[in-house]
Each structure stands twice: as structure tokens, then as C-alpha cells.
Enzyme design. Structure first.
Site, PDB file in Angstrom:
ATOM      1  N   LYS A   1      -4.678  54.012  34.569  1.00 46.26           N
ATOM      2  CA  LYS A   1      -5.585  53.003  34.104  1.00 46.26           C
ATOM      3  C   LYS A   1      -5.361  53.228  32.555  1.00 46.26           C
ATOM      4  CE  LYS A   1      -8.629  55.945  32.572  1.00 46.26           C
ATOM      5  NZ  LYS A   1      -9.858  56.101  31.146  1.00 46.26           N
TER       6      LYS A   1
ATOM      7  N   GLU B   1      -4.097  59.747  26.418  1.00 43.60           N
ATOM      8  CA  GLU B   1      -3.249  60.260  27.487  1.00 43.60           C
ATOM      9  C   GLU B   1      -2.228  58.912  27.975  1.00 43.60           C
ATOM     10  OE1 GLU B   1      -3.118  63.059  28.842  1.00 43.60           O
ATOM     11  OE2 GLU B   1      -5.126  64.124  28.732  1.00 43.60           O
TER      12      GLU B   1
ATOM     13  N   ASP C   1     -13.359  52.538  36.421  1.00 39.02           N
ATOM     14  CA  ASP C   1     -12.736  52.990  35.055  1.00 39.02           C
ATOM     15  C   ASP C   1     -11.757  52.094  34.412  1.00 39.02           C
ATOM     16  OD1 ASP C   1     -12.349  55.192  33.398  1.00 39.02           O
ATOM     17  OD2 ASP C   1     -11.053  56.460  34.632  1.00 39.02           O
TER      18      ASP C   1
ATOM     19  N   GLY D   1     -13.454  58.697  36.718  1.00 40.42           N
ATOM     20  CA  GLY D   1     -14.413  57.698  36.568  1.00 40.42           C
ATOM     21  C   GLY D   1     -14.790  57.086  35.389  1.00 40.42           C
TER      22      GLY D   1
ATOM     23  N   SER E   1     -12.487  53.063  23.606  1.00 39.54           N
ATOM     24  CA  SER E   1     -11.294  53.652  24.301  1.00 39.54           C
ATOM     25  C   SER E   1     -10.252  53.969  23.523  1.00 39.54           C
ATOM     26  CB  SER E   1     -10.896  52.938  25.522  1.00 39.54           C
ATOM     27  OG  SER E   1      -9.416  53.187  25.795  1.00 39.54           O
ATOM     28  N   ARG E   2      -9.792  55.240  23.679  1.00 41.89           N
ATOM     29  CA  ARG E   2      -8.711  55.641  22.656  1.00 41.89           C
ATOM     30  C   ARG E   2      -7.147  54.819  23.051  1.00 41.89           C
ATOM     31  NH1 ARG E   2     -11.090  60.710  22.831  1.00 41.89           N
ATOM     32  NH2 ARG E   2      -9.722  61.457  24.414  1.00 41.89           N
ATOM     33  N   ASN E   3      -7.011  54.894  24.368  1.00 45.98           N
ATOM     34  CA  ASN E   3      -5.847  54.082  24.881  1.00 45.98           C
ATOM     35  C   ASN E   3      -5.963  52.858  24.597  1.00 45.98           C
ATOM     36  OD1 ASN E   3      -4.426  56.426  26.352  1.00 45.98           O
ATOM     37  ND2 ASN E   3      -6.520  56.429  27.034  1.00 45.98           N
TER      38      ASN E   3
ATOM     39  N   LYS F   1      -6.688  63.198  32.562  1.00 50.64           N
ATOM     40  CA  LYS F   1      -6.534  62.038  33.355  1.00 50.64           C
ATOM     41  C   LYS F   1      -5.097  61.547  32.999  1.00 50.64           C
ATOM     42  CE  LYS F   1     -11.129  59.782  33.786  1.00 50.64           C
ATOM     43  NZ  LYS F   1     -11.876  58.822  33.231  1.00 50.64           N
TER      44      LYS F   1
ATOM     45  N   ALA G   1     -17.549  59.537  27.019  1.00 54.74           N
ATOM     46  CA  ALA G   1     -18.349  60.595  26.804  1.00 54.74           C
ATOM     47  C   ALA G   1     -19.540  60.581  25.817  1.00 54.74           C
ATOM     48  CB  ALA G   1     -17.698  61.872  25.979  1.00 54.74           C
TER      49      ALA G   1
END
Lengths: 318, 318
Positions: B173, B263, B226, B118, B236-238, B89, B122
Site C-alpha cells: 500500500k 517505506e 490501510d 493497519g 502519509s509520508r509515502n 511495513k 501515529a
């Protein structure tokens, strides 16, 4: 109380009307309510029991549960030329009337009725954390009146002329939040809640457009913003209701445990009837209503939603 | 690893290619990865180092960071008539190419390239919790190929023909989630995140439509679903990157602390340039990019976003 405090911080004198003498004494003593320790009402907020409306006020804010809106508005001995702002997020049971329509029934000219909605968890606003809301009215100057009255450095108010859309979005997201809470209660996670937010937004939008709302309203703060906040916030009462239902509690027991009003409980079945009347499919709302009426368990309802055969996304779950 | 496990649970033989011999040994030993304890790969998943592509495979899934996609695809000694599925992504730095475009640059016919997106944290998929995703391809049968290969009882895959929209939604996103994390890191709450989700969705949609995507894609799982999950999920890493930036860490230090790829960090500045090129305003993305480049503090950037003067919502923050 939070709205009184916002109005007061903009320098307005506020008459805060509560339901009982006990409540009045409690608000007087702590100058607010226990669950919002950050709100401290100064002497510019006078606390009353009942609804004594000073004819000299500039407007009336109604922050009562949706199912109490008609009784409250009917009993107001106020001039119907006073602008009102409805902050309840629900649809009236039995009549399927929106709050603005209830106000019309009670004698208010529709161009003096505004509605407030948006992602506005009260304890965060009370702490001065940045938040935004939407005020909708058929007349721009009425929307702007409330925008000016409520906007502070941290609370931003946008205007809209889509009264029906803003009201429906606020009412229906509470039903979807019950489904999100039920998913969480069953041990599901953020991915499942995301699916419920997405499909919930789609069904809210479908019903809204059928009722004459502007589709873009559902893309805004009162739509997707409020829906996402309510579905993901553990502090939302409607989400809490869903979590309790997932433990197998009846709707009655779960509502008693929450204590305060969870608007989605009353709105679910009336939304189902609105959907039927307008020929709009509302799969999530249907399941929430069935669970609240004791016609399905949460596990059965969730399984129905999550096991339809996948196809092109545009067709969604239906 | 999660995708390999999904394919395997549908009975496919899987060649899982990893970057180094150390990684291969580690995956072999634990039959998965430590952070996803629920994933147990059986003997039907063979772990390789590098990219040996058996000419007899049915397709290739690329789950590498977006910035590594070109190098990975270029080095694949695979027949360009093999279908591929890109799960990264992001947008390529320097070229502003989407993953499907990078695949085309590397010799793949565009009708054999599918993309997956989506709300798919994980660890939740690995635990078998219900989740849904979108596979987009220009040809319906290609989208259906991957839909069939990946769908399980709890992982539902929808098809779409809007490759550009699904890719952009997934990439952008992550940038918005950095802003959501920064708000949380500054002590803000669910109301503020809701505003960021709402205005973020609006700017993603604006850019998407300018690039030829279908606006409805942004209303779907790969769009709002998402976005909401990523902005509200502490995992979420972001979003974590945004939280770390809010503590005053540099982008470099924050990324080093997270360890894995976030990302959005690489995508932010390339999204800014895409916006400029297409004349689309991206206020949140602009501020995230400025913070990542060290040109603004998180507090300054957030203040710029939250203090514009309120007006009609349709005009938004701009």
C-alpha cells in the site's frame, strides 16, 4: 449538467430538461450552473422545462434524486423502447426498489435499462480531471452504448453486467459516508474513517451478495472506489450531512443546511429494512438510520460501533 | 514511541531502545518525540541506546524501517524463544523477503513471530482517536498475546493468521500511496485517487494470492483500510513522496526533503521483481518503480496508467 456536458463534448445534441422555468432561465443565462464554473454548455445543449421527449433521441439519461425517479419516469411521455441510463444513487423509500426496478415498474424492458455509478465528484469531472465510472446493463451492447456516449479522454467508462451490484454499491456508500462524516464531526481522523470504510465495504458486500450481486463488483470502482472517495472527500454531501449531525443538529435541520439532496438520508432506513428482510447484519447502516430518525445521538451510535470487544478480524465488529 | 506508549498505558514496563545517544537524550528530555506532542512517556518507559535485551521481558517489538530489520534482528543478543512483533511495513531489498521471513533468517521460530499492520497514523493514535489494527501470527495465542498487550479503549486490535497477507498489504500500500500522491501533485482529485485505490487494491490482492495469502485479508483493515487511509491522508509520508516526485524532484531529493523513511520507495522495485517472479501484473507498482528509478517522469507514468482503452471492469486496466 455534467453528464449533458460530457455527452455534448462527444458531439451529441442534448436536450437538458430541468424542473422549473426559473432553473431553465438560470441554466440558459450562465450556460451551466454556478457551482460548476468549468462547465460551459454550448448551443448544442437545448434547455427545456419538463420532459418533452423527442421521439428521435438515442436515449434518455436520468439524473434526478432517487426519490424522484418514479415520478419522473412515470411522467415521461417517451417510447418504452428508448434506452435509459439511471444516474441516481439511492433506493426508493417505501418500496425498497432499486432504480432499475423502478424503471421496470414504469414500463421499461429491463434489457434497455442501464445504471451509472463510480467515484464521480462532479466538480472534478467538470474540471477535466481524470475520473472513471462503471455503466452496468444486463445487455453488453446497452452498456457499451453508454460507454461510448460518455467516455472522453479524461472520463473513462467501464462496463459491467451486474446491475444490482452497481446500484446497491452506489446507494449504500452514501449511508456509510454519513457515518464517516459523523466520525470526522466528532473530531476523529483518517484512522477511524479507514475502519468505517473497511467495515462499511464488508456490510455493503454482504447485503449485495444476499440480493444476488456479484461480490467482485464491490471490489471495483463502483464499490470500494466510490466508497473511499465519498468517505474521504470533504466535498461529499453525504459526508457533510454526517458532520452536521455530529454537531447535534436534527436530520431535518442538517438537510436544510446542505440544501441539495444527500441521497444517504433517504436510503439509510430502506437499507435497514432490506437487511432485515434478507437476514444480513448492517451495523453501520443501522446506527446511521437510528441517528437520522432521532433515536440515537451521533456519540451514542459511534460508541456502539467502536466499543465491541475485539476478536478475529474475519468476524469483524459483529 | 507510540507503541511504547500504548504498551505502557496497559501497565507494561517498557524498555525503549533508540539508535543513538543524541536520540536517547532527546526522548528522555521531552519524554517522547517532538512530532507527537500528545505522547508523554512516564518513568515506566526506560530509554536505552542500542539493544540490551533483558532476558526477563515478555516480548520484543521491532519498529525499525524495513530495510534495517535484518541488521537490527541479527544484532539482538536475545533468546530466540522470546516472541517478537514486527511493525515495519516493507519488503527487504535485494532478497525480497518479508519481515517475518527476515526474522526466520535471524533465527526466530516462525510461530513466535507476529506482524502488526493497519490504518495507524501515529499522531492520531497518540491523540487517543479511535483506530484499529491487525496482528497476524501463525499461532492464535501469539496473536492474542499482542492483541492483549496493545489494545486500549481507543486502539482496537484484531487477530489474523494470515501473516503473509497482512505483511504484503502493509508493504504494497505504501507503493500505491506514492502513485496517489503523484496524482495529487499533478493536480488531480479524489476521483483519480479513488481509481488508484481501486486498481491498487486489485494488484495487491493479485500478488498476495499468488504468494499464498488469503484474498479476504485485502478486504480488511490491513488491506483496503490501510490503503484508503494512506492514499487519502495528506500526512502519509509515502503520499508526500509522490507529491514531491510530481514536482519533478528526483527520488533522492524528495526522500531527503521528507527526512523520515518512506517505506514505499525501497519496496517498489522489490515488489516489481516479486510480480515478475510470480507472473503477476502490477501496472501501478511498475510505474512507481520506473519513476523512482528515474526511468520515467510522473506525467509519463500517470499517462500510461490513465490512457489504456476502457473495457469491461473485470479486466481492469490491463
Amino acid at each position: 449538467v455534467t453528464l449533458a456536458w460530457l455527452l455534448r463534448s462527444n458531439g451529441h445534441s442534448v436536450n437538458l430538461c430541468v424542473r422549473s422555468e426559473t432553473e431553465r432561465e438560470s441554466v440558459q443565462t450562465v450556460r451551466g450552473v454556478a457551482r460548476l464554473p468549468d462547465v460551459e454548455l454550448d448551443a448544442g445543449v437545448v434547455v427545456h422545462t419538463g420532459w418533452p421527449v423527442d421521439p428521435g433521441v438515442d436515449g434518455i439519461v436520468l439524473a434526478v434524486p432517487a426519490q424522484a425517479m418514479r415520478a419522473t419516469l412515470s411522467s415521461l411521455e417517451a417510447d418504452r423502447s428508448l434506452p435509459i441510463l439511471c444516474a441516481a444513487k439511492g433506493i426508493e423509500h417505501g418500496t425498497a426498489r432499486l432504480m432499475s426496478e423502478v424503471a421496470a415498474d414504469c414500463g421499461w424492458p429491463s434489457d434497455l435499462v442501464a445504471v451509472l455509478s463510480g467515484p464521480n465528484l462532479a466538480h472534478e469531472i467538470a474540471r477535466g480531471l481524470p475520473a472513471a465510472a462503471v455503466v452496468a446493463a444486463s445487455r453488453l451492447d446497452e452498456a457499451q452504448r453508454w460507454q461510448k456516449a460518455l467516455s472522453t479522454g479524461s472520463f473513462r467508462v467501464y462496463t459491467s453486467n451486474d446491475v444490482v451490484g452497481v446500484e446497491l454499491a452506489g446507494a449504500l456508500k452514501n449511508v456509510i459516508a454519513i457515518a464517516a462524516g459523523a466520525a470526522v464531526g466528532l473530531g476523529m481522523g483518517a484512522n477511524t474513517v479507514a475502519t468505517i470504510v473497511t467495515r462499511g465495504l464488508a456490510e455493503i458486500t454482504r447485503l449485495g451478495v444476499a440480493l444476488g450481486a456479484d461480490a467482485s463488483t464491490f471490489q471495483g470502482l463502483a464499490g470500494v472506489g466510490d466508497l473511499a472517495a465519498t468517505c474521504y472527500s470533504p466535498l461529499s454531501r453525504n459526508r457533510q450531512l454526517g458532520e452536521l449531525l455530529a454537531t447535534g443538529r436534527t436530520a431535518e435541520a442538517a438537510l436544510a443546511e446542505i440544501g441539495e439532496t444527500a441521497e444517504g438520508a433517504a436510503t439509510a432506513s430502506v437499507a435497514v429494512s432490506l437487511g432485515r428482510r434478507h437476514g444480513v447484519e448492517l451495523p453501520i447502516t443501522d446506527q446511521v438510520s437510528a441517528v437520522l430518525l432521532g433515536e440515537a445521538s451521533v456519540a451514542e451510535a459511534m460508541s456502539k460501533l467502536l466499543t465491541r470487544s475485539p476478536r478475529s478480524e474475519a468476524n469483524g465488529w459483529d
